[in-house]
Design a protein around this motif. Structure first.
Motif, short mmCIF file in Angstrom:
data_model
loop_
_atom_site.label_atom_id
_atom_site.label_comp_id
_atom_site.label_asym_id
_atom_site.label_seq_id
_atom_site.Cartn_x
_atom_site.Cartn_y
_atom_site.Cartn_z
N SER A 45 -5.06 -2.03 -6.72
CA SER A 45 -3.66 -2.51 -7.04
C SER A 45 -2.74 -2.95 -6.02
N ALA A 46 -3.66 -3.09 -4.68
CA ALA A 46 -2.67 -3.65 -3.50
C ALA A 46 -2.75 -5.22 -3.59
N ASP A 77 -3.57 5.28 -0.45
CA ASP A 77 -4.19 4.37 -0.74
C ASP A 77 -5.32 4.21 0.54
N LYS A 78 -6.51 3.82 0.06
CA LYS A 78 -7.74 3.74 0.73
C LYS A 78 -7.63 2.37 1.71
N THR A 80 -7.65 -0.43 -2.01
CA THR A 80 -6.97 -0.08 -3.36
C THR A 80 -6.92 -1.23 -4.28
N LEU A 128 0.86 -1.32 -0.24
CA LEU A 128 0.10 0.10 0.08
C LEU A 128 0.77 1.23 -0.03
#
Length: 358
Positions: free
Chosen positions: A73-74, A54-55, A71, A50
């Protein structure tokens, strides 16, 4: 991670807290109340790959905080089966040759599945400080718009955390006349990067018609100053016109407040000097100067306070000539009269307010 209002309430009185991720792994977190943040999430950020912006969804569950990366992309979480293969009961009958095929589905965040539906943003921590300073929040997502209503004067302020939205997009809010002021909020440690971002849209620097900078540490310091002195929207507007609300500018405002409070201390010191004067006695300014010097009071400070005490609503003294005064009554009696006057005014104002209510 900055503490939100809901986290502050949940963590009230706690210094340490357990955090559990999607796989059930526990992290030992500590609450840094002084810097208004939750610490101990570095292993989780590294595990899920992360970044800073990032959320992460937080689930408050009894004494723990559940973590869920939002997120896309995590790195996906490896969800563990609730029971191992060895603990499963063995079938008593023969297993059929054709077995049911299971497909593992990785859940996606709602903003990925339903991109047309806006997701409500988490209210930033600096909103609490601005509301304590007399501003009201009028938006539920970035840019965070605040309204300062001061009777005949009103202004709107648009704020966005560093990296939350493009600086040019935030500046457009002000250029279009939707708000009077706009600023990027970044911590003091990220101040150089934030100022560099601001310079890309206003190469001439921080001027009144451009984009400003504000730090959450400075806003928090302003909220604390309010407990000692009535700081409000007008003070914030003055700092916004200078282009920055940072610790340096807030410290300058603090020095001004200290000088004002020092005048109040001068007033108290002069009352202490006059406590020895009997009622209906005439005295000169020069008579008080030896003791005034011992209390670090200059002659002009003493003169100003004596003039104030000769005027309404105090009327403790009567000015006979320049530098000559009559002590009307004792300081003790004057303080009692002022307290009675204040009590009468409070009751009168409460009555007027009750009559005005619909």
């Amino acid at each position: 991670m900055n503490l939100t209002q809901s986290l502050r309430v949940f963590l009230q009185g706690k210094d340490r807290i357990a955090l559990r991720d999607e796989e059930g792994e526990i992290y030992d977190g500590s609450v840094n109340w002084r810097q208004n943040r939750l610490e101990g999430l570095a292993p989780y950020y590294a595990k899920r790959r992360l970044g800073v912006n990032d959320k992460i969804a937080l689930h408050l569950e009894e004494e723990e905080i559940g973590l869920e990366a939002l997120t896309p992309s995590a790195r996906p979480a490896r969800f563990r089966s609730p029971e191992s293969e060895h603990s499963r009961p063995q079938p008593t009958e023969a297993v059929p040759e054709k077995t049911e095929k299971r497909v593992k589905v990785t859940p996606y965040p709602k903003e990925v599945i339903f991109p047309h539906k806006p997701v409500a943003s988490e209210v930033p921590a600096f909103s609490v400080d601005l509301e304590a300073l007399g501003l009201s929040r009028e938006s539920g997502s970035a840019p965070w718009v605040f309204r300062a209503a001061m009777g005949r004067r009103t202004f709107h302020l648009a704020l966005a955390k560093f990296g939350e939205m493009e600086a040019r997009e935030l500046l457009a809010y002000r250029q279009q006349g939707r708000v009077q002021y706009a600023a990027i909020v970044a911590s003091e440690s990220s101040k150089p990067e934030a100022l560099a971002e601001i310079a890309t849209v206003r190469p001439s620097g921080l001027v009144q018609v451009g984009l400003g900078y504000a730090s959450p540490e400075a806003l928090q310091r302003l909220a604390k100053l309010r407990s000692a002195f009535p700081v409000g929207p007008l003070d914030i507007e003055r700092l916004l016109r200078e282009g920055r609300i940072d610790l340096e500018n807030v410290e300058g405002l603090g020095r001004e407040i200290y000088s004002v409070l020092r005048e109040r201390s001068h007033f108290s010191a002069v009352l202490t000097l006059l406590a020895d004067q009997p009622p209906q006695q005439v005295f000169l300014l020069a008579d008080l100067m030896p003791m005034a010097r011992d209390m670090n009071l200059e002659a002009d400070h003493l003169q100003n306070v004596l003039e104030s005490l000769s005027s309404p609503p105090f009327l403790l003294l009567r000015r006979l000539s320049p530098g000559e005064f009559l002590m009307r009554q004792s300081v003790d009696q004057a303080l009692a009269d002022w307290a009675e006057y204040a009590g009468v005014m409070v009751r009168r104002l409460n009555g007027v307010l009750l009559e005005r209510k619909p």
